[in-house]
Design an enzyme around this catalytic site. Structure first.
Site, PDB file in Angstrom:
ATOM      1  N   HIS A   1     -12.983   3.074   3.357  1.00 11.85           N
ATOM      2  CA  HIS A   1     -12.105   4.175   2.660  1.00 11.85           C
ATOM      3  C   HIS A   1     -12.987   5.201   2.217  1.00 11.85           C
ATOM      4  O   HIS A   1     -14.329   5.276   2.362  1.00 11.85           O
ATOM      5  CB  HIS A   1     -11.397   3.670   1.607  1.00 11.85           C
ATOM      6  CG  HIS A   1     -10.180   2.757   2.003  1.00 11.85           C
ATOM      7  ND1 HIS A   1     -10.312   1.337   1.969  1.00 11.85           N
ATOM      8  CD2 HIS A   1      -9.127   3.066   2.577  1.00 11.85           C
ATOM      9  CE1 HIS A   1      -9.033   0.905   2.365  1.00 11.85           C
ATOM     10  NE2 HIS A   1      -8.459   1.746   2.598  1.00 11.85           N
TER      11      HIS A   1
ATOM     12  N   LYS B   1       2.740  -4.020   6.103  1.00 12.73           N
ATOM     13  CA  LYS B   1       3.113  -3.900   4.730  1.00 12.73           C
ATOM     14  C   LYS B   1       4.665  -3.985   4.557  1.00 12.73           C
ATOM     15  O   LYS B   1       5.026  -4.493   3.395  1.00 12.73           O
ATOM     16  CB  LYS B   1       2.446  -2.921   4.192  1.00 12.73           C
ATOM     17  CG  LYS B   1       0.543  -3.310   3.977  1.00 12.73           C
ATOM     18  CD  LYS B   1       0.423  -4.714   3.087  1.00 12.73           C
ATOM     19  CE  LYS B   1      -0.905  -4.998   3.017  1.00 12.73           C
ATOM     20  NZ  LYS B   1      -1.250  -6.139   2.370  1.00 12.73           N
TER      21      LYS B   1
ATOM     22  N   TYR C   1      -0.637  -0.526   9.940  1.00 12.79           N
ATOM     23  CA  TYR C   1      -0.689  -1.100   8.640  1.00 12.79           C
ATOM     24  C   TYR C   1       0.501  -1.240   7.690  1.00 12.79           C
ATOM     25  O   TYR C   1       0.817  -1.963   7.432  1.00 12.79           O
ATOM     26  CB  TYR C   1      -1.994  -0.879   8.020  1.00 12.79           C
ATOM     27  CG  TYR C   1      -2.505  -1.274   6.683  1.00 12.79           C
ATOM     28  CD1 TYR C   1      -2.795  -2.495   6.548  1.00 12.79           C
ATOM     29  CD2 TYR C   1      -2.194  -0.275   5.514  1.00 12.79           C
ATOM     30  CE1 TYR C   1      -3.291  -3.060   5.392  1.00 12.79           C
ATOM     31  CE2 TYR C   1      -2.582  -1.017   4.346  1.00 12.79           C
ATOM     32  CZ  TYR C   1      -3.067  -2.088   4.201  1.00 12.79           C
ATOM     33  OH  TYR C   1      -3.372  -2.829   2.984  1.00 12.79           O
TER      34      TYR C   1
ATOM     35  N   SER D   1       0.991  -1.172  -0.049  1.00 19.25           N
ATOM     36  CA  SER D   1      -0.016   0.053  -0.027  1.00 19.25           C
ATOM     37  C   SER D   1       0.965   1.196   0.159  1.00 19.25           C
ATOM     38  O   SER D   1       2.072   1.320   0.516  1.00 19.25           O
ATOM     39  CB  SER D   1      -0.966  -0.174   1.372  1.00 19.25           C
ATOM     40  OG  SER D   1      -1.416   1.230   1.457  1.00 19.25           O
ATOM     41  N   SER D   2       0.316   2.341  -0.529  1.00 16.49           N
ATOM     42  CA  SER D   2       0.882   3.601  -0.392  1.00 16.49           C
ATOM     43  C   SER D   2       1.454   4.382   0.799  1.00 16.49           C
ATOM     44  O   SER D   2       2.339   4.944   0.985  1.00 16.49           O
ATOM     45  CB  SER D   2       0.449   4.715  -1.366  1.00 16.49           C
ATOM     46  OG  SER D   2      -0.837   4.876  -0.750  1.00 16.49           O
ATOM     47  N   CYS D   3       0.808   3.485   1.861  1.00 18.70           N
ATOM     48  CA  CYS D   3       0.905   4.096   3.176  1.00 18.70           C
ATOM     49  C   CYS D   3       2.294   3.620   3.542  1.00 18.70           C
ATOM     50  O   CYS D   3       2.665   3.960   4.911  1.00 18.70           O
ATOM     51  CB  CYS D   3       0.049   3.874   4.170  1.00 18.70           C
ATOM     52  SG  CYS D   3      -0.214   2.201   4.626  1.00 18.70           S
TER      53      CYS D   3
HETATM   54  O1  GFB Z   1      -9.694   6.684   2.373  1.00 16.48           O
HETATM   55  P1  GFB Z   1      -9.207   7.069   3.801  1.00 16.48           P
HETATM   56  O2  GFB Z   1     -10.102   6.457   4.883  1.00 16.48           O
HETATM   57  O3  GFB Z   1      -7.795   6.627   4.048  1.00 16.48           O
HETATM   58  O4  GFB Z   1      -9.421   8.457   3.901  1.00 16.48           O
HETATM   59  P2  GFB Z   1      -6.446   7.252   3.915  1.00 16.48           P
HETATM   60  C1  GFB Z   1      -8.686   9.545   3.099  1.00 16.48           C
HETATM   61  C2  GFB Z   1      -9.141  11.039   3.256  1.00 16.48           C
HETATM   62  O5  GFB Z   1     -10.400  11.077   3.163  1.00 16.48           O
HETATM   63  C3  GFB Z   1      -8.935  11.331   5.038  1.00 16.48           C
HETATM   64  C4  GFB Z   1     -11.119  11.708   4.294  1.00 16.48           C
HETATM   65  O6  GFB Z   1      -8.360  12.736   4.701  1.00 16.48           O
HETATM   66  C5  GFB Z   1     -10.394  11.500   5.376  1.00 16.48           C
HETATM   67  O7  GFB Z   1     -10.384  12.229   6.583  1.00 16.48           O
HETATM   68  N1  GFB Z   1     -12.594  11.520   4.274  1.00 16.48           N
HETATM   69  C6  GFB Z   1     -13.413  12.421   4.150  1.00 16.48           C
HETATM   70  C7  GFB Z   1     -13.158  10.366   4.474  1.00 16.48           C
HETATM   71  N2  GFB Z   1     -14.802  11.860   4.374  1.00 16.48           N
HETATM   72  C8  GFB Z   1     -14.474  10.607   4.710  1.00 16.48           C
HETATM   73  C9  GFB Z   1     -15.304   9.503   5.187  1.00 16.48           C
HETATM   74  O8  GFB Z   1     -16.581   9.423   5.021  1.00 16.48           O
HETATM   75  N3  GFB Z   1     -14.754   8.136   5.109  1.00 16.48           N
HETATM   76  C10 GFB Z   1     -13.444   8.090   5.101  1.00 16.48           C
HETATM   77  N4  GFB Z   1     -12.828   6.789   5.422  1.00 16.48           N
HETATM   78  N5  GFB Z   1     -12.646   9.194   4.805  1.00 16.48           N
HETATM   79  C11 GFB Z   1      -5.801   4.644   4.110  1.00 16.48           C
HETATM   80  C12 GFB Z   1      -5.074   4.050   5.345  1.00 16.48           C
HETATM   81  O9  GFB Z   1      -5.395   6.207   4.710  1.00 16.48           O
HETATM   82  O10 GFB Z   1      -5.494   4.482   3.200  1.00 16.48           O
HETATM   83  C13 GFB Z   1      -4.772   2.582   4.941  1.00 16.48           C
HETATM   84  O11 GFB Z   1      -5.545   4.288   6.602  1.00 16.48           O
HETATM   85  C14 GFB Z   1      -4.582   2.458   3.427  1.00 16.48           C
HETATM   86  O12 GFB Z   1      -3.770   2.182   5.714  1.00 16.48           O
HETATM   87  C15 GFB Z   1      -5.452   3.167   2.667  1.00 16.48           C
HETATM   88  O13 GFB Z   1      -3.062   2.779   3.407  1.00 16.48           O
HETATM   89  C16 GFB Z   1      -5.077   3.043   1.252  1.00 16.48           C
HETATM   90  O14 GFB Z   1      -5.961   7.469   2.401  1.00 16.48           O
HETATM   91  O15 GFB Z   1      -5.941   8.392   4.764  1.00 16.48           O
END
Ligand code: GFB
Length: 328
Positions: free
Chosen positions: A191, A152, A148, A119-121
């Site tokens: 996500h 990875k 996570y 993953s890119s994280c």
């Molecule tokens: O996709 P996401 O949950 O994961 O959140 P990450 C991306 C961005 O979207 C963050 C915002 O800035 C969130 O605050 N966001 C806005 C939301 N509204 C929402 C919502 O309703 N739900 C969610 N989930 N986010 C993950 C990692 O990071 O990316 C994992 O935690 C993994 O480990 C994955 O690497 C690909 O991009 O921040």
């Protein structure tokens, strides 16, 4: 004008091979199974009830018994920013165990090739943008998903270690934020993209005047459709064999607020978008460099708007389907 990259030659053809897709019921695993349908290979799968990937002996027995020639390691415990932040033990333990068990079993059974999906994280929070593969382990990780990320990173290192010590042809691909059919649409654990689809759809049905997004809406993310990711994985399995992991992305990122506007447009919701800054933003930017994969001759095909429309259709189909037991 930039010249077209030469397509890297096929060094590991899949035709006639037995291929285990670990995690075949997940979003990426199921996309890989769909993609492999055109490769004339035999696909091996196991559901969670048939095989516990956290059990070393069970995984060793499974691989020894099924004797795959190749493995796509698409099984993982995944989730969005909140799930990562609130279940660090699960994200670390499950993903470490899955990576270690499958890698060791693949080595012991002499599997010809394995592709590990990360993953890119994995990259440092302050990595240069676009992030080259060489940025790995050059700085501290983003705290919301470091657990996570550490698992990875261990997966990448396992592939490299078995290659170095035992000569195994194990490679790693690092996809960016993925979305598509089979995604998790649960608002607490998903996500951002599937969450926005659900929020916009439900707001439209309810006649609501706004949806709420988490954080400030300013972080940028790079999105890739799962079918593009699957295509890149099959491409790498056939054409890449080296120690270094390879970034897999679309090459473009977008602020979360703009993504929300795009999702609302696709879903047909015309209300306001309100931010909830009590929720985390996570890393501000993680656009990956796609130079290495592009140099091998691969590029993504599915544009973001078309991809969102496809994911929305899949969401509607899943919503209207009768409830069924699912596990991956
Ligand atoms: O996709 P996401 O949950 O994961 O959140 P990450 C991306 C961005 O979207 C963050 C915002 O800035 C969130 O605050 N966001 C806005 C939301 N509204 C929402 C919502 O309703 N739900 C969610 N989930 N986010 C993950 C990692 O990071 O990316 C994992 O935690 C993994 O480990 C994955 O690497 C690909 O991009 O921040």
């Amino acid at each position: 004008m930039a010249s077209e990259p030469t397509l890297a030659p096929v060094i590991f053809p899949l035709k006639g091979k037995r291929v285990w897709v670990a995690g075949h019921r997940g979003m990426v695993g199921s996309a890989i199974v769909r993609r492999l349908a055109t490769e004339d290979c035999e696909i091996v799968t196991a559901t969670r009830s048939e095989l516990d990937l956290k059990d070393p002996a069970a995984v060793r027995h499974f691989v020894a018994d099924r004797k795959p020639d190749a493995i796509f390691m698409a099984a993982a415990k995944v989730g969005g920013i909140l799930a990562n932040d609130t279940m660090p033990a699960d994200f670390l333990y499950d993903n470490l165990m899955i990576a270690a068990n499958v890698t060791e079993a693949a080595y012991r059974s002499g599997v010809g090739k394995m592709l590990f999906l990360g993953s890119s994280c994995i990259y440092p929070k302050q990595a240069p943008q676009p992030i080259p593969e060489s940025a790995l382990l050059t700085g501290p990780l983003e705290p919301t998903n470091e657990w996570y990320a550490v698992a990875k990173i261990a997966g990448i290192k396992l592939a490299q270690a078995y290659r170095k010590q035992h000569g195994c042809d194990f490679i790693s691909a690092m996809p960016t934020n993925l979305y598509g059919p089979g995604d998790n649409f649960d608002l607490n654990t998903s996500h951002v993209l599937p969450a926005l689809i659900r929020k916009a759809h439900e707001a439209r049905l309810a006649g609501a005047d706004h949806i709420t997004i988490w954080g400030t809406g300013t972080p940028r993310r790079e999105f890739l459709h799962a079918d593009d990711c699957a295509d890149a994985c099959v491409f790498l399995m056939q054409r890449y064999s080296d120690h270094e992991h390879v970034n897999v992305g679309s090459g473009e990122d977008i602020p979360i607020l703009d993504l929300a506007r795009l999702v609302c447009e696709v879903v047909g919701f015309g209300g306001e978008i309100v931010t909830d800054t009590s929720k985390p933003d996570g890393t501000l930017r993680k656009l990956m460099s796609g130079d290495r994969l592009r140099a091998l001759g691969w590029q993504s095909r599915i544009g973001l708007k078309d991809g969102i429309a496809d994911a929305f259709q899949a969401f509607l189909a899943a919503e209207s389907a009768p409830a069924s037991a699912s596990a991956s």
